[in-house]
Write a protein that holds these residues in place. Structure first.
Motif, PDB file in Angstrom:
ATOM      1  N   LEU A  22      41.058  30.810  68.879  1.00  0.00           N
ATOM      2  CA  LEU A  22      42.429  30.383  68.556  1.00  0.00           C
ATOM      3  C   LEU A  22      42.584  29.902  67.114  1.00  0.00           C
ATOM      4  O   LEU A  22      43.705  29.722  66.641  1.00  0.00           O
ATOM      5  CB  LEU A  22      42.881  29.268  69.510  1.00  0.00           C
ATOM      6  N   ILE A  23      41.453  29.695  66.419  1.00  0.00           N
ATOM      7  CA  ILE A  23      41.509  29.154  65.050  1.00  0.00           C
ATOM      8  C   ILE A  23      42.281  30.081  64.111  1.00  0.00           C
ATOM      9  O   ILE A  23      43.063  29.639  63.277  1.00  0.00           O
ATOM     10  CB  ILE A  23      40.077  28.879  64.516  1.00  0.00           C
ATOM     11  N   GLU A  24      42.095  31.413  64.278  1.00  0.00           N
ATOM     12  CA  GLU A  24      42.789  32.354  63.393  1.00  0.00           C
ATOM     13  C   GLU A  24      44.309  32.346  63.581  1.00  0.00           C
ATOM     14  O   GLU A  24      45.068  32.825  62.739  1.00  0.00           O
ATOM     15  CB  GLU A  24      42.250  33.768  63.589  1.00  0.00           C
ATOM     16  N   PHE A  25      44.783  31.775  64.723  1.00  0.00           N
ATOM     17  CA  PHE A  25      46.229  31.715  64.988  1.00  0.00           C
ATOM     18  C   PHE A  25      46.827  30.358  64.576  1.00  0.00           C
ATOM     19  O   PHE A  25      47.983  30.090  64.847  1.00  0.00           O
ATOM     20  CB  PHE A  25      46.495  31.956  66.477  1.00  0.00           C
ATOM     21  N   LYS A  26      45.999  29.543  63.920  1.00  0.00           N
ATOM     22  CA  LYS A  26      46.434  28.192  63.535  1.00  0.00           C
ATOM     23  C   LYS A  26      47.666  28.208  62.637  1.00  0.00           C
ATOM     24  O   LYS A  26      48.566  27.386  62.760  1.00  0.00           O
ATOM     25  CB  LYS A  26      45.279  27.456  62.841  1.00  0.00           C
TER      26      LYS A  26
ATOM     27  N   LYS B  20      39.434  37.987  76.197  1.00  0.00           N
ATOM     28  CA  LYS B  20      40.665  37.754  76.956  1.00  0.00           C
ATOM     29  C   LYS B  20      41.535  36.707  76.260  1.00  0.00           C
ATOM     30  O   LYS B  20      42.764  36.847  76.189  1.00  0.00           O
ATOM     31  CB  LYS B  20      40.328  37.290  78.380  1.00  0.00           C
ATOM     32  N   ILE B  21      40.886  35.651  75.754  1.00  0.00           N
ATOM     33  CA  ILE B  21      41.626  34.595  75.038  1.00  0.00           C
ATOM     34  C   ILE B  21      42.341  35.182  73.830  1.00  0.00           C
ATOM     35  O   ILE B  21      43.510  34.898  73.573  1.00  0.00           O
ATOM     36  CB  ILE B  21      40.676  33.453  74.615  1.00  0.00           C
ATOM     37  N   LYS B  22      41.624  36.066  73.118  1.00  0.00           N
ATOM     38  CA  LYS B  22      42.207  36.674  71.916  1.00  0.00           C
ATOM     39  C   LYS B  22      43.400  37.554  72.277  1.00  0.00           C
ATOM     40  O   LYS B  22      44.429  37.557  71.602  1.00  0.00           O
ATOM     41  CB  LYS B  22      41.138  37.476  71.170  1.00  0.00           C
ATOM     42  N   LYS B  23      43.248  38.319  73.385  1.00  0.00           N
ATOM     43  CA  LYS B  23      44.322  39.219  73.821  1.00  0.00           C
ATOM     44  C   LYS B  23      45.567  38.419  74.224  1.00  0.00           C
ATOM     45  O   LYS B  23      46.689  38.786  73.888  1.00  0.00           O
ATOM     46  CB  LYS B  23      43.825  40.058  75.002  1.00  0.00           C
ATOM     47  N   ILE B  24      45.348  37.302  74.926  1.00  0.00           N
ATOM     48  CA  ILE B  24      46.467  36.436  75.349  1.00  0.00           C
ATOM     49  C   ILE B  24      47.171  35.856  74.128  1.00  0.00           C
ATOM     50  O   ILE B  24      48.402  35.859  74.044  1.00  0.00           O
ATOM     51  CB  ILE B  24      45.952  35.300  76.274  1.00  0.00           C
ATOM     52  N   ALA B  25      46.355  35.361  73.161  1.00  0.00           N
ATOM     53  CA  ALA B  25      46.924  34.755  71.942  1.00  0.00           C
ATOM     54  C   ALA B  25      47.737  35.786  71.154  1.00  0.00           C
ATOM     55  O   ALA B  25      48.799  35.464  70.606  1.00  0.00           O
ATOM     56  CB  ALA B  25      45.804  34.180  71.079  1.00  0.00           C
ATOM     57  N   GLU B  26      47.246  37.044  71.105  1.00  0.00           N
ATOM     58  CA  GLU B  26      47.951  38.106  70.381  1.00  0.00           C
ATOM     59  C   GLU B  26      49.304  38.411  71.030  1.00  0.00           C
ATOM     60  O   GLU B  26      50.308  38.625  70.356  1.00  0.00           O
ATOM     61  CB  GLU B  26      47.092  39.378  70.319  1.00  0.00           C
ATOM     62  N   LYS B  27      49.325  38.422  72.388  1.00  0.00           N
ATOM     63  CA  LYS B  27      50.576  38.687  73.103  1.00  0.00           C
ATOM     64  C   LYS B  27      51.579  37.558  72.880  1.00  0.00           C
ATOM     65  O   LYS B  27      52.770  37.805  72.689  1.00  0.00           O
ATOM     66  CB  LYS B  27      50.290  38.852  74.610  1.00  0.00           C
TER      67      LYS B  27
END
Length: 385
Positions: free
Chosen positions: A5-9, A32-39
């Motif tokens: 999630l750091i890259e989405f800060k 999965k965490i990355k995919k959720i954050a991207e959506k």
């Protein structure tokens, strides 16, 4: 914060990231965490207003249309006389107009433990209610021959509200100048005066004395203890937030009033902005209407951006508009134009109304960006120079 999630800060609001991290399962894999954050990021980007979008117009439509479905009723608390709460469209108009005097002032008073659990709740509620001397009077007798008044007090009401005849006599002595106030052996109060107008003074005093303030919080006319989930809350008719917050058994963090002007005087512009948002959401929720909170935030910002609360009306926000033509378009155009001419006011034509008036493209959508280019001069034009 999870590594993924750091890259989405810098891409997502902190609150959204906090909620996402709290809701994620501990065993969720990194991919999965990355995919959720991207959506979520894609959804968030799609919800942002486009540059040049008429957000004010969308807000006006979003609040105005559901407003036509709102009821015009006043809610009444069963079993409590004189305790009404204005709801629906009349209440929404009160908030948006930022009215100094509202139809039904109301407070929700939260208590500290153990009182929030019900301890002495009735006595505390009654103690908050503004009480006049007439509520303690059982009987008034006037002795014409001796020009004196004898007042018999209601012992039950004195006991319920923690008052004594001595305390009341002390209050009467402060309030009544030129009268002799004493307590008889039977705890009744005797008031005597002398002089030529003594009898007339006593008769006039009979009505005047009933309205003398004795105890409670001024402005609170009715009280109603209500159980909400695991605690008791005191709902009041009338409001006096300043005096209520001085009481040591009150939970000052949560106690509030529906009078936004009172909040502005006590806590300032930031607090009143939050109060406007909460009051509007409360009204809409009671009516079963769901409006995106961003519309409400925009209205609250517009009402408070000048540093003081202004209503959405001709005497509020419209009066503060920087554009001369925008103010003139609303009403009394000649006065606005003459006043602006006298001081040499300049209209920058930054908004919609003034550009429409002079038949120019409005600064919305494709009319917002300006195009800058270097135009090549023709050879013939150069020679002429």
């Amino acid at each position: 914060m999870k590594r993924e999630l750091i890259e989405f800060k810098d891409k997502l609001p902190p609150k959204l990231l906090e909620d996402l991290e709290r809701e994620l399962l501990d065993k969720a894999s990194g991919s999965k965490i990355k995919k959720i954050a991207e959506k979520i990021h894609a959804e968030y980007r799609g919800s942002l207003a486009e540059p040049g979008e008429a957000v004010g117009l969308v807000t006006a439509e979003s609040i105005g249309e559901p407003g036509t479905q709102m009821t015009l009723n006043t809610f009444h608390f069963a079993g409590v006389s004189e305790m009404n709460v204005t709801t629906g469209l009349p209440r929404l108009i009160e908030i948006l107009d930022a009215r100094k005097v509202i139809s039904t002032n109301m407070m929700e008073i939260y208590l500290k433990k153990p009182y929030s659990q019900g301890k002495d709740i009735r006595q505390i509620a009654e103690g908050l209610k503004e009480t006049r001397f007439k509520e303690y009077i059982k009987e008034i007798n006037i002795n014409v021959a001796e020009t004196k008044m004898r007042i018999e007090l209601d012992d039950k009401k004195l006991k319920d509200r923690g008052m004594t005849s001595t305390k009341i006599a002390r209050i009467l002595k402060k309030s009544l100048k030129g009268f002799d106030v004493r307590i008889d052996k039977d705890n009744s109060i005797r008031i005597k005066t002398s002089g030529e107008e003594a009898l007339n003074m006593i008769y006039r005093l009979k009505e005047k004395i009933k309205d003398i303030y004795v105890n409670g919080v001024k402005g609170i006319t009715q009280v109603l203890p209500v159980k909400r989930e695991e605690e008791y809350v005191i709902v009041t008719a009338g409001s006096n937030l300043k005096d209520v917050l001085k009481l040591d058994f009150i939970d000052a963090q949560r106690t509030t009033t529906n009078n936004i002007n009172e909040i502005e005087k006590l806590f300032g512009i930031e607090a009143v902005r939050e109060a406007i948002v909460r009051e509007i959401i409360k009204v809409l929720k009671d009516q079963g209407i769901n409006i995106d909170v961003r519309h409400i935030l925009l209205v609250a910002d517009a009402m408070t951006m000048s540093g003081k609360v202004l209503g959405v009306s001709r005497y509020g926000i419209v009066k503060e508009k920087p554009s001369v033509l925008a103010r003139a378009s609303f009403e009394t155009p000649i006065r606005h134009v003459i006043n602006a001419s006298m001081v040499g006011e300049i209209d920058e034509l930054n908004s919609v109304i003034e550009n429409v008036m002079i038949n120019q493209p409005v600064p919305l959508g494709t009319g917002l960006p300006g195009l800058i280019t270097k135009i090549k001069e023709e050879k013939g034009a150069k020679k002429k120079k």
